[in-house]
Design an enzyme around this catalytic site. Structure first.
Site, PDB file in Angstrom:
ATOM      1  N   CYS A   1       0.836  -1.194   0.000  1.00 11.01           N
ATOM      2  CA  CYS A   1       0.000   0.000   0.000  1.00 11.01           C
ATOM      3  C   CYS A   1       0.879   1.255   0.000  1.00 11.01           C
ATOM      4  O   CYS A   1       1.549   1.523  -0.984  1.00 11.01           O
ATOM      5  CB  CYS A   1      -0.976  -0.045   1.184  1.00 11.01           C
TER       6      CYS A   1
ATOM      7  N   HIS B   1      -3.549  -5.674   1.058  1.00 14.65           N
ATOM      8  CA  HIS B   1      -2.914  -5.827   2.374  1.00 14.65           C
ATOM      9  C   HIS B   1      -2.884  -7.298   2.803  1.00 14.65           C
ATOM     10  O   HIS B   1      -3.829  -7.764   3.441  1.00 14.65           O
ATOM     11  CB  HIS B   1      -3.712  -5.051   3.423  1.00 14.65           C
TER      12      HIS B   1
ATOM     13  N   GLU C   1      -1.276  -8.508   5.225  1.00 15.61           N
ATOM     14  CA  GLU C   1      -1.249  -8.585   6.693  1.00 15.61           C
ATOM     15  C   GLU C   1      -2.640  -8.479   7.291  1.00 15.61           C
ATOM     16  O   GLU C   1      -2.850  -8.790   8.458  1.00 15.61           O
ATOM     17  CB  GLU C   1      -0.299  -7.509   7.260  1.00 15.61           C
TER      18      GLU C   1
END
Lengths: 771, 230
Positions: B87, B201, B203
């Protein structure tokens, strides 16, 4: 580290300006004829003179005016707010600090509070909403808590108008711009539309923060000799007089008030947040306070008041963004992203060093004294000297209220004789497309709702947001609710229903309610009909919070939410927004509203018949805001909340949704849309007590205070029924999940619409408005 | 075993999330590196996290790209060290010239936060080891400036060299390209294949509790490339 310009000495050499107690400040003195300029009545001005023993300087009058404004001093609401229950074994911090704190177990506490930014958002929606987020986040981390969720309760006027679309766009952009950048997820909220908010929208922001019990902070100046540290942004002329502004009528002149709206900088706030939390965890902070409404005046004043001590401030040290600012401007500036800290004695250098490592301006601006006065110096000159106690203790007013006869007439209006809908399916689609009921997906997709990786239940998927606690099995749930149409028709009853709805929403995800923050949005309190609404609403909140064992740990009052319409002054619907926090003992046992399995039994839990009074159906289909809100039995509400939460926590239920706006038909449709599978249901003939046509309509679209729907596998039905009935909650099996249609029958009335059409109606309204 | 570094710029806000997910999924020792540091402390891999570095008031990632730590990261990458930019981290890597192209304002001009489907285009880079070509991943996006843009020659070269590694899949999902990225590009590699930038993302998709684990293989591949036996 990068080179930095030379800074003043970290801790001053003790050469703070001083003056004998009783010295008369220099500066222009003002008299009683100027009282209105400072937001004081002539009688209040006389009280100021009495407290000072002389006429005030302009800066003193302005500071009294700000702290005695409704926004800071709660002068019309404090006697009412004292009625609210504030205690319980779960309360770690009640009202009086920057935010309340409840115990969620395993050594964790949740700090939470809601605040309004209504008037700034009416004038400049992007910055008004953004700084609303920034302000409430500072309140949370001032408690030593890391902000971990934001919810918003928004109210706008007619969505068909350009003004409402402009405000909706702006407010959403402001919330997104601030929250996304600072990295706190916006996880839920509600948006409702009603013409009364046309010129005066409501922007209520609730924030939650997480702390270890031992990290709980206080907004205190500490002890005599402590140095006050100014941290963060420089002071400018923006937001000047915001506290007074927020407490004054909105008028056409407000468009000329733009400088009173502050501008937010989420980047600077992120640095403040990280620096303050790191300093707290390092044990360097004795006291910490956000500079919110009325800036330095309220922050330092409140800190001194809590410690029952005095303060000398040297205004010459306050970092300024522009030259030529007067003491009054410095003291009342509402520039954003500023905090006041006091260090643990002996750790001043460590604290200042830590804050500067985060690239923050840190300046000692004052010192704590034992004289009990709030004194201001500009260099060596004394420019103001006021007693701390009276300054922070605004006079209060208990007014006479009386109900608006139009409200009681509307409430008592007979509703029989309304024709049943020619096409109940069309009525359902119409309700799903109602802006207040419709999906808010287009809004929450603009908010980062997943940053911090705790969001277990995404926005729109359930009745409340659910956030896991890392390193614990527990989860926290939160919701904001208020059906203001109910409150407008019956303030006490309606406000109690708002509390009950919030508790129902928490129970529907499996959370046990713990505490409440309230945001009381009303019109002008000196109008008896408005005061009646306030007083009654507070009583309703009191009764419901006592019954549900959810103490009120803090909140906010926003008055003068009104505007001048052609027909005269128009107040918003009375809107006591309820923010409620709860806990799930085991995050794996939770529920959403999405139907998860074909063949699940649909079960209606609770007692009390749905009724059309004050319903969304009447408003949408018949254009009527009339009738009494749903009958409320607080004991029945408590049983439903306890039992429903218990069913989820026992692992017996993972699909639940409360019956709210639009009644059982809308609730089932929302469950079907969320789960991507249809429903086929037949409501029991005796649900509404009769079997005539009007009652059939009420069964489908009527609203209720203590009903909820759950979906369970057949194999679990007996266990669910047994557990519910053991909790004193009646159960009716009403149908089953599956297929691609929403088919409902109530007596002679039925509807059968395609799930795809329902979804389209539900999703389209807000997406088109924001496109 | 080497440790992993997660950079911290003022304004980073997915730094904690990245560390949490990497620790949980790979068991690695994960350490933050402050933007003003010019030493990566011997890390085996560098993750440039999401957020709004320096407020992103100029262009997203533009100031961060000039920070002392990024000089160290550039040198680290030139030695073949694995770098994963997520990002804002992807934006920083393009601004730093470590990846071609740029991330422009989303086509819809609004921030977008939702889960999208991406398709793995290559499995022959170390940062994608363990994934299969054609594999579809459900990953959250959350950005305002995620529209990958480059000139045609750059795009053609990226395609020809097999450096487009993640693509949005509008065919699988009606709003499948969330930002209008050219050629549906969600992630590219640079350097010798040791620098990966991606808008989604991973994560945030590393735990079933949070709705999915499709990000786990990407985090594991990064850790393994960094010499962590994940």
């Amino acid at each position: 580290m990068s080179d930095r310009p030379a800074l003043p000495p970290l801790v001053p050499d003790g050469a703070w300006p001083d003056a004998p107690v009783g010295a008369v400040p220099v500066g222009v003195v003002v008299d009683r004829t100027k009282s209105a300029t400072f937001g004081l009545t002539p009688e209040e001005f006389d009280q100021v003179v009495g407290h000072l023993g002389r006429l005030p300087a302009a800066v003193e009058a302005a500071m009294f005016g700000a702290l005695w404004s409704e926004h800071c001093g709660y002068k019309n609401s404090r006697p009412l707010l004292r009625r609210l229950p504030t205690e319980g074994p779960q309360v770690l911090q009640g009202p009086g600090e920057n935010a309340g704190v409840v115990d969620v177990g395993d050594g964790w506490g949740v700090a939470f509070k809601m605040e309004s930014h209504n008037h700034p958002s009416a004038v400049e929606p992007v910055q008004g909403a953004a700084t609303g987020v920034g302000g409430i986040l500072r309140d949370i981390f001032a408690m030593g808590a890391r902000p971990f969720a934001v919810l918003d309760a928004l109210r706008f006027g007619d969505l068909a108008t350009a003004r409402t679309r402009y405000l909706l766009h702006g407010v959403v952009e402001g919330i997104a711009g601030y929250g996304n950048a600072i990295g706190v997820p916006t996880v839920g909220g509600e948006i409702a539309f009603h013409p009364s908010y046309q010129e005066n929208p409501l922007v209520n922001v609730m924030a939650l923060g997480l702390l270890r019990h031992e990290e709980l902070q206080s907004g205190t100046v500490g002890a005599v000799g402590h140095v006050l540290l100014y941290v963060g942004a420089k002071t400018g002329r923006d937001g000047l007089g915001g506290a007074v502004f927020a407490s004054a009528d909105l008028s056409a002149a407000s468009d000329a008030d733009r400088p009173a709206v502050q501008v937010g900088d989420p980047f600077l706030e992120k640095l403040l947040l990280e620096a303050c939390l790191e300093a707290i965890q390092a044990g360097l902070v004795a006291g910490i306070q956000d500079m919110g409404a009325a800036g330095l005046t309220s922050s330092v004043g409140e800190m001194a008041h809590r410690a029952r001590l005095g303060v000398d401030l040297d205004l010459a040290r306050v970092p300024r963004r522009e030259p030529g600012m007067t003491p009054l401007e410095v003291m009342l500036s509402e520039s954003q992203e500023r905090m006041v800290l006091t260090a643990v004695p002996g750790r001043e250098d460590d604290l200042i060093g830590l804050l500067r490592r985060w690239e923050l301006d840190v300046v000692p601006i004052g010192v704590v004294r034992d004289h009990g006065r709030f004194r201001l110096f500009e260099g060596d000159e004394l420019v103001a000297d006021m007693p701390v106690g009276p300054l922070n203790d605004a006079p209060t007013y208990v007014r006479d209220g009386r109900e608006d006869p139009a409200a009681s007439a509307a409430r008592e209006r007979a509703l029989d004789g309304l024709p049943p809908p020619a096409d109940a399916g069309a009525a359902l689609l119409d309700l799903l497309a109602d802006p207040t009921i419709a999906s808010k997906r287009a809004v929450y997709q603009r908010y980062d709702h997943q940053v911090m990786t705790n969001t277990v239940v995404l926005p729109g998927a359930a009745d409340a947001a659910v956030l896991r606690l890392k390193g614990s099995d527990r989860a926290v749930a939160a919701t904001v609710d208020c059906n203001a149409r109910y409150v407008g028709l019956a303030p006490r009853h309606g406000a109690a229903l708002a509390v009950v709805e919030a508790a129902r929403n928490l129970a529907a995800v499996g959370a046990t309610p713990l505490g409440v923050t309230d945001n009381l949005n009303f019109g002008n309190p000196t109008v008896p009909e408005v005061y009646f609404q306030m007083a009654e609403a507070v009583e309703g909140i009191r009764e419901a919070c006592l019954a549900l064992r959810t103490p009120v740990t803090g909140g906010n009052v926003s008055l003068y939410n009104q505007y001048r319409a052609i027909e005269g002054v128009r107040a918003v619907l009375p809107t006591p927004t309820i923010g409620m926090v709860g806990v799930l003992p085991d995050v794996r046992r939770r529920a959403t509203m999405a139907l998860a399995r074909d063949g699940d039994a649909l079960v209606l839990l609770g007692e009390g018949a749905p009724s059309l009074g004050a319903s969304s159906y009447l408003a949408r289909v018949h254009g009527l805001e009339a009738g009494a809100p749903p009958t409320l039995d607080l004991a029945a509400a408590e049983r439903l909340v306890t039992t429903l939460a218990g069913l989820v926590q026992a692992g017996l239920v993972d699909t639940a949704h409360d019956v709210g706006d639009g009644g059982i038909a809308v609730a089932l449709a929302e469950m079907a849309i969320a789960g991507g599978r249809g429903v086929d249901a037949e409501l029991p003939a005796n649900l509404a007590g009769h079997d005539d046509a009007a009652r059939d309509v009420a069964d489908l679209f009527g609203e209720a205070a203590h009903l909820a729907l759950v979906a369970v596998p057949e194999a679990q039905l007996a266990a669910v029924t047994e557990a519910a009935e053991a909790g004193g909650v009646p159960c009716h099996r009403v149908g089953r999940a599956g297929g691609d249609r929403i088919a409902l029958r109530a007596g002679a009335l039925g509807l059968d619409v395609a799930l795809a059409d329902a979804r389209d109606a539900f999703e389209r309204t807000i997406a088109e408005a924001l496109a | 075993m080497p440790h992993l570094a997660v950079l911290r710029f003022p304004g980073s806000n997915c730094d904690d999330d990245a560390r949490h997910a990497l620790e949980r999924v790979t068991g690695a020792d994960v350490r933050f590196v402050w933007h003003a540091d010019s030493d990566l402390g011997g890390a085996g891999g560098v993750l440039v996290p999401g957020g709004f570095s320096y407020g992103d008031y100029l262009r997203s990632g533009a100031l961060a790209a000039q920070s002392p730590v990024m000089h160290a990261v550039r040198a680290f990458a030139e030695r073949g060290g694995p770098v994963l930019g997520i990002c804002n981290g992807f934006q920083v890597l393009t601004e730093a010239g470590m990846l071609p192209g740029a991330l422009a304002r989303n086509e819809g001009l609004a921030f977008v936060c939702r889960t999208v489907t991406v398709e793995v285009q290559r499995d022959d880079h170390p940062l994608l080891a363990g994934l299969r070509r054609g594999q579809r991943l459900r990953l959250p996006v959350a950005h305002h400036d995620g529209r990958y843009v480059a000139d045609d020659a750059t795009l053609d070269a990226l395609e020809a060299e097999g450096r487009v590694v993640l693509r949005y899949l509008p065919a699988a999902d009606p709003d499948g390209n969330p930002n209008g990225a050219m050629r549906d590009i969600a992630g590219i590699v640079g350097g010798r294949g040791n620098v990966l930038g991606m808008m989604p993302h991973p994560e945030r998709a590393a735990e079933a509790l949070l709705g999915g684990e499709d990000g786990v293989p990407l985090l594991r591949a990064f850790a393994r490339a960094a010499g962590v036996s994940a």
